[in-house]
Write an enzyme that holds these catalytic residues in place. Sequence first.
Site, short mmCIF file in Angstrom:
data_model
loop_
_atom_site.label_atom_id
_atom_site.label_comp_id
_atom_site.label_asym_id
_atom_site.label_seq_id
_atom_site.Cartn_x
_atom_site.Cartn_y
_atom_site.Cartn_z
N LYS A 121 0.85 -1.21 0.00
CA LYS A 121 0.00 0.00 0.00
C LYS A 121 0.87 1.25 0.00
O LYS A 121 0.65 2.17 -0.78
CB LYS A 121 -0.89 0.02 1.24
CG LYS A 121 -1.57 1.38 1.51
CD LYS A 121 -2.41 1.39 2.75
CE LYS A 121 -1.67 1.78 3.98
NZ LYS A 121 -1.49 3.22 4.24
N ASN A 122 1.89 1.26 0.84
CA ASN A 122 2.68 2.50 0.99
C ASN A 122 3.70 2.70 -0.12
O ASN A 122 4.35 3.74 -0.18
CB ASN A 122 3.34 2.53 2.37
CG ASN A 122 2.29 2.72 3.45
OD1 ASN A 122 1.15 3.07 3.17
ND2 ASN A 122 2.65 2.46 4.69
N ARG A 134 -5.23 10.83 3.52
CA ARG A 134 -4.24 11.90 3.61
C ARG A 134 -3.06 11.66 2.67
O ARG A 134 -2.35 12.59 2.30
CB ARG A 134 -3.76 12.11 5.03
CG ARG A 134 -3.48 10.84 5.79
CD ARG A 134 -2.86 11.11 7.14
NE ARG A 134 -1.70 11.94 6.98
CZ ARG A 134 -1.67 13.24 7.24
NH1 ARG A 134 -2.78 13.82 7.64
NH2 ARG A 134 -0.59 13.93 7.07
N CYS A 158 -5.15 12.95 11.88
CA CYS A 158 -5.91 11.69 11.80
C CYS A 158 -5.84 11.06 13.18
O CYS A 158 -5.25 11.61 14.09
CB CYS A 158 -5.35 10.81 10.70
SG CYS A 158 -3.91 9.88 11.18
N ARG A 161 0.02 14.95 12.23
CA ARG A 161 0.62 14.66 10.92
C ARG A 161 0.67 15.90 10.01
O ARG A 161 0.07 15.94 8.95
CB ARG A 161 -0.11 13.50 10.25
CG ARG A 161 -0.03 12.24 11.10
CD ARG A 161 -0.72 11.06 10.49
NE ARG A 161 0.04 10.53 9.37
CZ ARG A 161 -0.37 9.47 8.66
NH1 ARG A 161 -1.52 8.90 8.94
NH2 ARG A 161 0.34 9.02 7.65
N ASP A 202 4.43 1.00 11.96
CA ASP A 202 3.22 0.34 11.44
C ASP A 202 3.08 -1.09 11.94
O ASP A 202 2.08 -1.74 11.64
CB ASP A 202 3.23 0.34 9.91
CG ASP A 202 3.12 1.75 9.37
OD1 ASP A 202 3.39 1.95 8.17
OD2 ASP A 202 2.79 2.66 10.16
N ILE A 210 7.29 7.70 16.69
CA ILE A 210 6.98 8.38 15.42
C ILE A 210 5.70 9.22 15.51
O ILE A 210 5.68 10.38 15.12
CB ILE A 210 6.84 7.36 14.26
CG1 ILE A 210 8.07 6.45 14.19
CG2 ILE A 210 6.55 8.06 12.94
CD1 ILE A 210 9.34 7.12 13.73
N ARG A 229 -8.61 -0.51 4.16
CA ARG A 229 -7.75 0.50 3.49
C ARG A 229 -6.39 -0.10 3.17
O ARG A 229 -5.76 0.30 2.20
CB ARG A 229 -7.55 1.71 4.42
CG ARG A 229 -8.83 2.44 4.75
CD ARG A 229 -8.51 3.72 5.45
NE ARG A 229 -7.42 4.39 4.75
CZ ARG A 229 -6.72 5.38 5.27
NH1 ARG A 229 -6.98 5.81 6.49
NH2 ARG A 229 -5.76 5.96 4.60
#
Length: 424
Positions: free
Chosen positions: A22-23, A93, A117, A122, A306, A328, A398
Amino acid sequence: MDKFVIEGGERLQGTVRISGSKNAVLPLLAATILQKGEYRIDNVPRLKDVRTMTRLIALLGGATEWADEHSLKVDTRDLTNHMAPYEIVKEMRASVLVLGSLIGGLRRATVSYPGGCAIGERPIDLHLKGLSALGCDVRLREGYVDVTAKKLKGARIHFDKTTVGGTENVLMAAVVAKGETIIENAAREPEVVDLAHMLKRMGAKIEGEGTEIIKIKGVDQLIPCDYEVIPDRIETGTFLVACGITRGNIEIEGCVPSHIQPIIEKLREVGMDITENGSTIRASMSKKRPNAVDIRTAPYPGFPTDMQAQMMALMSTAKGASAITETIFENRMMHAAELRRMGADIRAVGNTAIVKGIKMLTGARVMATDLRASASLILAGLTAYGTTEVSRIYHIDRGYESIEEKLKGLGAKIERRKDEDLGS
Ligand code: EPZ
């Protein structure tokens, strides 16, 4: 809205294949805006965020079409619009990743300023500082950031905080800036490297990707290309934790072990047997209870933020106590409260949680608050005694492709149901 209903207690066994990242795919799709033309992107995961990005490309004047289950054709020959509206950005975002490619492609970008979020505020101040250094004029008005660039020129840009999206946005604008750009304290994530590789295939001159110093020599012309998305390292890590928390024995295919060394090292400390063989990983917990380990998240190649929520679920049933520190994001511990409702003994103080492992979690009705928290609650449900219901699973859709099908394929008892309590 949907929910997952999970009957805990099944040890996962069997083989699972990892989807595209995804990223990685989100910045790769943004990069097609840099140069008008026709692209084919392979190994694209079928995710809600990918659908949102294809809607954004269409709004900008592009067109996308699935060539097959995981291949997307992108046509940006008629790209004319430079505006990413509030409706899209509030949904995802990562839409801000079109800032750099719109500047590089059209020299103009008007993007709704992303709100915070669940996991944190962020901001995008570092993105805008980098684009300003390249000669962009940046204005904030009525909730939008309006960026124009009469002339893009190379610059030395130092990020005082490592930012994945900021590095990606600056990269996409710098590849067509006049002269050389040096990005210092650049993000080193594999997804940033994947974007650099696609840009180089488009004719960009980049070196140092994957290190903290990236050098770019601007070019006048780029060319469209075909590209294959790297496998999702966070999905891979999530399935490794699923093996650990159910004390099972699984094989993971189509992954990149070198992208998840920090996760593998930690899970070996937990007591998992992990063997790597090319793009396949074999993992086995052989019915042992996990050992407690400490976790401190950090930018790549540190332990990924993550994966923090997933590890908290695993530590909830470990032997001993673990300290989990999130460095983070400022609010990425919301899963702790939901895990406590399943009996977990977790005390979160600031950005550190102390988890005292217990023998057995108990099923409960819990609510997902963000993407990785959803994964954490599903993992807890896989091992908890009895039934767990995870609501608001639109979060999980997502970032994980068909997660319930993949888990069922490994023997989990998980069903997707309509959540009557929360309306349709
Ligand atoms: C990317 O987000 C990922 N998303 C995130 O994954 C991931 O958690 C994050 O990188 C860190 O690895 C995508 O790639 C689409 P950052 P990004 O800019 O780029 C602060 C998931 O679950 N910051 O590296 O937004 C920021 O607030 C998601 O898949 C500024 O202060 O992350 C954060 O505290 C969640 N100013 C830290 O830096 C800025 O201008 C890292 O953010 C930019 C960031």
